[in-house]
Each structure stands twice: as structure tokens, then as C-alpha cells.
Write a protein that holds these residues in place. Structure first.
Motif, mmCIF file in Angstrom:
data_model
loop_
_atom_site.group_PDB
_atom_site.id
_atom_site.type_symbol
_atom_site.label_atom_id
_atom_site.label_comp_id
_atom_site.label_asym_id
_atom_site.label_seq_id
_atom_site.Cartn_x
_atom_site.Cartn_y
_atom_site.Cartn_z
ATOM 1 N N PHE A 29 0.832 -1.217 0.000
ATOM 2 C CA PHE A 29 0.000 0.000 0.000
ATOM 3 C C PHE A 29 0.860 1.258 0.000
ATOM 4 O O PHE A 29 0.357 2.370 0.021
ATOM 5 N N GLN A 30 2.180 1.054 -0.020
ATOM 6 C CA GLN A 30 3.108 2.165 0.060
ATOM 7 C C GLN A 30 4.232 1.906 -0.939
ATOM 8 O O GLN A 30 4.647 0.766 -1.097
ATOM 9 N N GLY A 31 4.710 2.969 -1.586
ATOM 10 C CA GLY A 31 5.797 2.824 -2.546
ATOM 11 C C GLY A 31 7.097 2.447 -1.863
ATOM 12 O O GLY A 31 7.160 2.340 -0.642
ATOM 13 N N PRO A 32 8.157 2.240 -2.663
ATOM 14 C CA PRO A 32 9.417 1.719 -2.123
ATOM 15 C C PRO A 32 10.177 2.664 -1.189
ATOM 16 O O PRO A 32 10.343 3.846 -1.490
ATOM 17 N N LEU A 33 10.602 2.096 -0.060
ATOM 18 C CA LEU A 33 11.502 2.769 0.884
ATOM 19 C C LEU A 33 12.756 1.915 0.939
ATOM 20 O O LEU A 33 12.658 0.682 0.941
ATOM 21 N N PRO A 34 13.957 2.523 0.989
ATOM 22 C CA PRO A 34 15.154 1.677 1.044
ATOM 23 C C PRO A 34 15.212 0.891 2.354
ATOM 24 O O PRO A 34 14.848 1.393 3.408
ATOM 25 N N GLU A 35 15.652 -0.358 2.221
ATOM 26 C CA GLU A 35 15.746 -1.221 3.391
ATOM 27 C C GLU A 35 17.146 -1.137 3.998
ATOM 28 O O GLU A 35 17.325 -1.237 5.193
ATOM 29 N N LYS A 36 18.119 -0.947 3.118
ATOM 30 C CA LYS A 36 19.505 -0.818 3.555
ATOM 31 C C LYS A 36 20.168 0.288 2.753
ATOM 32 O O LYS A 36 19.836 0.506 1.583
ATOM 33 N N ILE A 37 21.124 0.950 3.381
ATOM 34 C CA ILE A 37 21.896 1.984 2.701
ATOM 35 C C ILE A 37 23.362 1.633 2.858
ATOM 36 O O ILE A 37 23.828 1.397 3.975
ATOM 37 N N GLU A 38 24.051 1.534 1.746
ATOM 38 C CA GLU A 38 25.455 1.128 1.783
ATOM 39 C C GLU A 38 26.332 2.252 1.251
ATOM 40 O O GLU A 38 26.141 2.719 0.127
ATOM 41 N N LEU A 39 27.276 2.679 2.078
ATOM 42 C CA LEU A 39 28.182 3.751 1.681
ATOM 43 C C LEU A 39 29.431 3.148 1.036
ATOM 44 O O LEU A 39 30.120 2.334 1.642
ATOM 45 N N LEU A 40 29.670 3.513 -0.217
ATOM 46 C CA LEU A 40 30.882 3.086 -0.912
ATOM 47 C C LEU A 40 31.734 4.342 -1.095
ATOM 48 O O LEU A 40 31.748 4.958 -2.166
ATOM 49 N N ALA A 41 32.385 4.741 0.012
ATOM 50 C CA ALA A 41 33.094 6.025 0.041
ATOM 51 C C ALA A 41 34.191 6.101 -1.025
ATOM 52 O O ALA A 41 34.356 7.134 -1.672
ATOM 53 N N ASP A 42 34.906 5.016 -1.239
ATOM 54 C CA ASP A 42 36.001 5.039 -2.218
ATOM 55 C C ASP A 42 35.502 5.240 -3.646
ATOM 56 O O ASP A 42 36.207 5.787 -4.487
ATOM 57 N N LYS A 43 34.253 4.829 -3.929
ATOM 58 C CA LYS A 43 33.686 5.007 -5.273
ATOM 59 C C LYS A 43 32.844 6.279 -5.365
ATOM 60 O O LYS A 43 32.344 6.622 -6.434
ATOM 61 N N GLY A 44 32.645 6.948 -4.221
ATOM 62 C CA GLY A 44 31.807 8.142 -4.213
ATOM 63 C C GLY A 44 30.347 7.835 -4.453
ATOM 64 O O GLY A 44 29.620 8.631 -5.048
ATOM 65 N N LEU A 45 29.917 6.662 -3.964
ATOM 66 C CA LEU A 45 28.527 6.255 -4.190
ATOM 67 C C LEU A 45 27.837 5.866 -2.894
ATOM 68 O O LEU A 45 28.474 5.407 -1.940
ATOM 69 N N LEU A 46 26.533 6.060 -2.892
ATOM 70 C CA LEU A 46 25.687 5.591 -1.806
ATOM 71 C C LEU A 46 24.655 4.681 -2.468
ATOM 72 O O LEU A 46 23.905 5.124 -3.334
ATOM 73 N N ASN A 47 24.651 3.408 -2.076
ATOM 74 C CA ASN A 47 23.720 2.453 -2.670
ATOM 75 C C ASN A 47 22.486 2.286 -1.792
ATOM 76 O O ASN A 47 22.606 1.990 -0.614
ATOM 77 N N LEU A 48 21.326 2.470 -2.395
ATOM 78 C CA LEU A 48 20.072 2.241 -1.670
ATOM 79 C C LEU A 48 19.515 0.902 -2.124
ATOM 80 O O LEU A 48 19.331 0.678 -3.318
ATOM 81 N N MET A 49 19.293 0.000 -1.168
ATOM 82 C CA MET A 49 18.745 -1.319 -1.488
ATOM 83 C C MET A 49 17.270 -1.373 -1.079
ATOM 84 O O MET A 49 16.942 -1.095 0.071
ATOM 85 N N TYR A 50 16.424 -1.760 -2.019
ATOM 86 C CA TYR A 50 14.978 -1.820 -1.788
ATOM 87 C C TYR A 50 14.506 -3.263 -1.736
ATOM 88 O O TYR A 50 15.023 -4.109 -2.454
ATOM 89 N N SER A 51 13.495 -3.518 -0.889
ATOM 90 C CA SER A 51 12.919 -4.869 -0.895
ATOM 91 C C SER A 51 11.886 -4.981 -2.014
ATOM 92 O O SER A 51 11.656 -6.042 -2.558
ATOM 93 N N GLN A 52 11.263 -3.869 -2.369
ATOM 94 C CA GLN A 52 10.340 -3.863 -3.507
ATOM 95 C C GLN A 52 11.125 -3.600 -4.795
ATOM 96 O O GLN A 52 12.226 -3.083 -4.748
ATOM 97 N N GLN A 53 10.505 -3.947 -5.908
ATOM 98 C CA GLN A 53 11.124 -3.623 -7.192
ATOM 99 C C GLN A 53 10.809 -2.167 -7.514
ATOM 100 O O GLN A 53 9.686 -1.709 -7.334
ATOM 101 N N ILE A 54 11.824 -1.464 -7.971
ATOM 102 C CA ILE A 54 11.640 -0.041 -8.212
ATOM 103 C C ILE A 54 11.576 0.275 -9.711
ATOM 104 O O ILE A 54 12.071 -0.480 -10.547
ATOM 105 N N GLN A 55 10.940 1.386 -9.987
ATOM 106 C CA GLN A 55 10.865 1.870 -11.362
ATOM 107 C C GLN A 55 11.326 3.317 -11.343
ATOM 108 O O GLN A 55 10.732 4.145 -10.646
ATOM 109 N N VAL A 56 12.398 3.597 -12.059
ATOM 110 C CA VAL A 56 12.880 4.972 -12.137
ATOM 111 C C VAL A 56 12.220 5.610 -13.349
ATOM 112 O O VAL A 56 12.502 5.249 -14.486
#
Ligand SMILES: *[C@@H]1O[C@H](CO)[C@@H](O)[C@H](O)[C@H]1NC(C)=O
Length: 148
Positions: A29-56
Motif C-alpha cells: 500500500f506504500q511505494g518503495p523505501l530503502p531497506e539498507k543503505i550502503e556507503l561506498l566512500a572510495d567510489k563516491g557512491l551511496l547504494n540504496l537497497m529496496y525490498s520492492q522492485q523499483i521503477q525509475v
């Protein structure tokens, strides 16, 4: 509120009522919220992991913001979306030279036009809800659990 499109609004309310009032546990009943957030500081990225499938639906460079701190001063910086797959969205955080302490999404009064938000659930068409999450552990590759 008086949206012209009452069917979409009614449909979303109907899903919410079934899940909250009638206790249908499996119902999305609710759109996707990230379940985990992973910081990849050396790559300059923040990865958001969702349990639902997302559509950008579209790339957006401003709707995600990070709180970046340096010498006890923190400021919110917009961060662009990088790559994405069905359950992972990467943000380019290279603009933050200091410590990244928080992430927020759609945290404004009017984050996007009606049905024009960047992120939706793949099949239900529900938009990703606004959120703020604190990034507690700064170890690269550490998985932060998102406070709901
Ligand atoms: C992040 O953005 C910067 C500045 O636009 C760019 O130089 C860099 O290549 C990007 N990083 C990734 C991993 O795409």
C-alpha cells in the motif's frame, strides 16, 4: 485537497485502508523505501537497497539530498542519481568532501508534479514516500539499517 483525478487518490486510500484498518499483511500500500543503505566512500557512491522492485521514471538531480558535515558544520547537498537496477539505486555523493550523516528524499512541500516523481514501485504505480535516514556507521561497505 481537490485533485481532478479522484480515481488514483481513491485507489491509494483504498489500499491504505485495507492494509491499516483490515490488516491485510501482504498488501503493498506504500511505494518503495530503502531497506539498507550502503556507503561506498572510495567510489563516491551511496547504494540504496529496496525490498520492492523499483521503477525509475526519470533521473532527478535534486530530489535526493545528503547532509554533509565538515568542521562541525553540516549542510544539505543535492545528489544526482547514478545507476539503478530493479532493487538498487546508486547516488553520486562525490560532492561531499566531509562526513555524510544523513540522507533524505522528496523532503520539500512540493517535491514533484502530480504523478511525475522520479521513483515508483514497479507494478503498483505507488510513488516512493519521502523519508529521512541517518547514516550511522562510516565504515566503507557497511550496511546501515534504515530507521522507519
Ligand atoms: C560523480 O559525479 C562527478 C561529478 O559530476 C563525476 O566526475 C563522477 O565521475 C561521478 N561518479 C560516478 C561513480 O559516476
Amino acid at each position: 485537497i481537490h485533485p481532478r483525478d479522484k480515481q488514483t487518490v481513491a485507489y491509494r486510500l483504498h489500499l491504505g485502508a485495507r492494509a491499516v484498518a483490515y490488516g491485510e499483511k501482504q498488501l503493498i500500500f506504500q511505494g518503495p523505501l530503502p531497506e539498507k543503505i550502503e556507503l561506498l566512500a572510495d567510489k563516491g557512491l551511496l547504494n540504496l537497497m529496496y525490498s520492492q522492485q523499483i521503477q525509475v521514471q526519470r533521473q532527478d538531480d535534486k530530489i535526493f539530498e545528503i547532509s554533509c558535515c565538515d568542521d562541525h558544520q553540516c549542510k544539505w547537498l543535492p545528489v544526482p542519481m547514478n545507476t539503478f537496477s530493479t532493487q538498487i539505486l546508486a547516488l553520486n555523493i562525490s560532492s561531499c568532501q566531509g562526513t555524510l550523516v544523513a540522507l533524505r528524499y522528496a523532503w520539500t512541500t512540493w517535491p514533484c508534479e502530480y504523478k511525475q516523481c522520479p521513483l515508483y514501485h514497479l507494478s503498483s504505480t505507488l510513488p516512493a514516500p519521502p523519508f529521512t535516514a541517518f547514516i550511522t556507521n562510516q565504515m566503507p561497505g557497511h550496511h546501515s539499517k534504515v530507521a522507519k
